[in-house]
Design an enzyme around this catalytic site. Structure first.
Site, PDB file in Angstrom:
ATOM      1  N   ARG A  73       0.839  -1.208   0.000  1.00  0.00           N
ATOM      2  CA  ARG A  73       0.000   0.000   0.000  1.00  0.00           C
ATOM      3  C   ARG A  73       0.874   1.258   0.000  1.00  0.00           C
ATOM      4  NH1 ARG A  73      -4.887   1.543   4.267  1.00  0.00           N
ATOM      5  NH2 ARG A  73      -4.979   3.763   3.782  1.00  0.00           N
TER       6      ARG A  73
ATOM      7  N   ASN B 164     -10.247  -4.332  -1.688  1.00  0.00           N
ATOM      8  CA  ASN B 164     -10.304  -3.169  -2.574  1.00  0.00           C
ATOM      9  C   ASN B 164      -9.443  -3.372  -3.817  1.00  0.00           C
ATOM     10  OD1 ASN B 164     -12.092  -1.204  -1.598  1.00  0.00           O
ATOM     11  ND2 ASN B 164     -10.700  -0.678   0.065  1.00  0.00           N
TER      12      ASN B 164
ATOM     13  N   CYS C 285     -18.665  -1.884   0.713  1.00  0.00           N
ATOM     14  CA  CYS C 285     -17.898  -0.755   1.223  1.00  0.00           C
ATOM     15  C   CYS C 285     -18.791  -0.079   2.252  1.00  0.00           C
ATOM     16  CB  CYS C 285     -17.565   0.226   0.109  1.00  0.00           C
ATOM     17  SG  CYS C 285     -16.828   1.751   0.725  1.00  0.00           S
TER      18      CYS C 285
ATOM     19  N   HIS D 258     -16.722   4.656  -3.984  1.00  0.00           N
ATOM     20  CA  HIS D 258     -15.852   5.808  -3.692  1.00  0.00           C
ATOM     21  C   HIS D 258     -16.057   6.936  -4.709  1.00  0.00           C
ATOM     22  CE1 HIS D 258     -12.879   3.305  -0.998  1.00  0.00           C
ATOM     23  NE2 HIS D 258     -14.141   3.255  -0.591  1.00  0.00           N
TER      24      HIS D 258
ATOM     25  N   TYR E 282     -14.520  10.672  -1.038  1.00  0.00           N
ATOM     26  CA  TYR E 282     -13.409  10.521  -1.995  1.00  0.00           C
ATOM     27  C   TYR E 282     -13.472  11.543  -3.123  1.00  0.00           C
ATOM     28  CZ  TYR E 282     -11.815   6.252   0.252  1.00  0.00           C
ATOM     29  OH  TYR E 282     -11.323   5.354   1.159  1.00  0.00           O
TER      30      TYR E 282
HETATM   31  C1  G6P Z   1     -12.718   3.550   4.246  1.00  0.00           C
HETATM   32  C2  G6P Z   1     -12.956   2.999   2.872  1.00  0.00           C
HETATM   33  C3  G6P Z   1     -12.216   1.702   2.690  1.00  0.00           C
HETATM   34  C4  G6P Z   1     -10.761   1.931   2.961  1.00  0.00           C
HETATM   35  C5  G6P Z   1     -10.566   2.508   4.351  1.00  0.00           C
HETATM   36  C6  G6P Z   1      -9.110   2.882   4.587  1.00  0.00           C
HETATM   37  O1  G6P Z   1     -13.308   2.712   5.194  1.00  0.00           O
HETATM   38  O2  G6P Z   1     -14.298   2.818   2.590  1.00  0.00           O
HETATM   39  O3  G6P Z   1     -12.429   1.223   1.392  1.00  0.00           O
HETATM   40  O4  G6P Z   1     -10.028   0.732   2.834  1.00  0.00           O
HETATM   41  O5  G6P Z   1     -11.337   3.667   4.508  1.00  0.00           O
HETATM   42  O6  G6P Z   1      -8.931   3.217   5.924  1.00  0.00           O
HETATM   43  P1  G6P Z   1      -7.473   3.268   6.545  1.00  0.00           P
HETATM   44  O7  G6P Z   1      -7.663   3.525   7.980  1.00  0.00           O
HETATM   45  O8  G6P Z   1      -6.830   1.935   6.241  1.00  0.00           O
HETATM   46  O9  G6P Z   1      -6.769   4.384   5.821  1.00  0.00           O
HETATM   47 MN    MN Z   2     -14.484   1.512   0.778  1.00  0.00          MN
END
Ligand code: G6P
Ligand code: MN
Length: 423
Positions: free
Chosen positions: A90, A141, A162, A192, A245
């Site tokens: 990531r 994702n 989601c 998103h 987003y």
């Molecule tokens: C939200 C989105 C998810 C994403 C997450 C990331 O919940 O809907 O798709 O993976 O945020 O959160 P983080 O704490 O890992 O940045």
């Molecule tokens: Mn999401």
């Protein structure tokens, strides 16, 4: 009944376990197969689940697996919640685009594209090993690209999840001074990249333009998940509610500047907190009545997934916002697009509700995102470099063939170990 959870060492698991406890009566007797490639994290979550289930008298059994086949064998539901390459991958997704002046984000833009290339081959493997008739309930994702690739190229049944719409509806309740309880927004579009023109409170339709007229744009108050100031500013310009987003599309260059100035990626920030987080969860897992941290996935995330499984399993016909084949629900998007729309979820899966056209100010943008997503899905399945380049060239963040080429070359090289389809 058997539910396989692929990625069960995830930091989001305590919330999933809480979600299972919430529906323990409806799922009594279910066998849970926990699978992960990270055995240490798998062990922690397995012990935690067993501890929490026995403390609350929930009738679940839990088996831990490192082999995919035995985990999937006999499962009616396959809940996928993994990240190939973990947070180290990531970090690359978030940093490679940024070096080329493009927002580096986990799911949106070229970062999400690179994640799709890694996620899709694993989902295809799962789909081909799944029992016929099993439902894949997917959080991996980018959820809609993954859902599209599986639905288009395999016979497997898949629903993309989601929980963003829950947090976003809560943010809008705060901004508009409305109670969250009883507030329902019709978020429609792509994962998103959804928009809400209709809001109801306790079933009563609200006048969204009037509410937005009276909305004052708050000062800064951004967190990693919410940017209420920008959301309010956007909503006043658009005349309807944007998904969180949308800031990456409508404030792209400002966000690039902020991400660069910040100096660390979101993946690095999470990696820094994770050891302490797992230590806390491990310590709780050894207690008689564990109460693990809610720092990761502490909101509705787990409950939502378990509720979706229950809605299918018990044929509830419950209204839920999920990612599924469009049909004619949103006529502005292709009939075979995977869209995120309110749907009735029952035994035959989600039936999307007819929602009407996308609002004019974001119709073209959303169609462009869909064009990118379809190309990304094809590239992730076939490993065709030209299609991959076309996907990046089509993305609204990129707008340059050379930038697309640089990101693609660096991304394919950096993630080579996770991209078997690219040879
Ligand atoms: C939200 C989105 C998810 C994403 C997450 C990331 O919940 O809907 O798709 O993976 O945020 O959160 P983080 O704490 O890992 O940045
Ligand atoms: Mn999401």
């Amino acid at each position: 009944m058997k539910i396989a959870i692929i990625g069960a060492g995830s930091g989001y698991m305590p919330g999933v376990i809480r979600g299972l406890l919430h529906r323990a009566d409806d799922l009594a007797g279910t066998e849970l197969a926990f699978h992960d490639v990270d055995t240490a994290h798998l062990d922690v979550m397995t012990r935690l689940a067993r501890g929490m289930f026995s403390a609350r008298g929930a009738a679940f059994t839990v088996e831990a697996h490192t082999g995919l086949k035995p985990a999937l064998n006999g499962a009616s539901y396959i809940f996928t919640t993994f990240r190939p390459g973990g947070l180290a991958a990531r970090h690359l997704d978030e940093s490679i685009p940024l070096e080329h002046g493009v927002v580096g984000q986990e799911t949106a833009g070229p970062g999400g594209f690179l994640m799709a290339l890694r996620s899709v081959p694993v989902l295809l493997e799962i789909a081909s090993a799944a029992d016929p008739g099993a439902w894949i309930v997917n959080y991996t994702n980018p959820t809609n690209i993954v859902t599209d690739a599986v639905a288009r190229t395999t016979g497997a049944r898949i629903i993309g999840l989601c929980d963003q719409f829950i947090g976003d509806t809560e943010m809008w309740a705060d901004l508009l001074g409305l109670p969250f309880e009883g507030l329902e927004a019709d978020w429609i579009g792509l994962n998103h990249a959804t928009w809400a023109q209709r809001l109801r409170l306790d079933g009563r339709e609200l006048d969204v333009p009037l509410l937005l007229d009276g909305l004052e744009v708050p000062g800064d108050g951004a967190t990693p998940w919410r940017d209420p100031s920008r959301m309010a500013e956007l909503a006043k310009a658009l005349g309807f509610l944007p998904n969180s987003y949308s800031k990456y599309y409508f404030f792209h260059d400002e966000v690039v500047g902020e991400l660069r100035a910040k100096g660390t990626t979101r993946a690095q920030d999470i990696l820094a907190m994770l050891p302490g987080y797992y230590e806390q969860v491990a310590a709780e897992s050894r207690k008689a009545d564990p109460d693990p941290s809610r720092e990761r996935g502490g909101g509705e995330h787990g409950e939502f997934a378990v509720d979706v499984i229950c809605a299918i399993h018990r044929d509830e016909g419950r209204r839920m916002i999920v990612n599924t084949r469009n049909g004619g629900a949103v006529p502005s998007l292709d009939a075979d697009a995977i869209v995120e729309v309110p749907s009735l979820v029952g035994r035959s899966g989600p039936v999307p509700l007819t929602m009407g056209a996308l609002p004019g100010p974001v119709r073209g943008l959303t169609q462009a995102i869909h064009a990118y997503e379809r190309l990304a899905s094809e590239a992730a399945v076939t490993g065709d470099r030209r299609t991959a380049l076309q996907a990046l060239m089509a993305h609204p963040f990129v707008r340059s063939k050379h930038t697309a080429e640089h990101i693609l070359d660096e991304g394919l090289a950096a993630h080579r170990a996770h991209l078997p389809q690219f040879g």
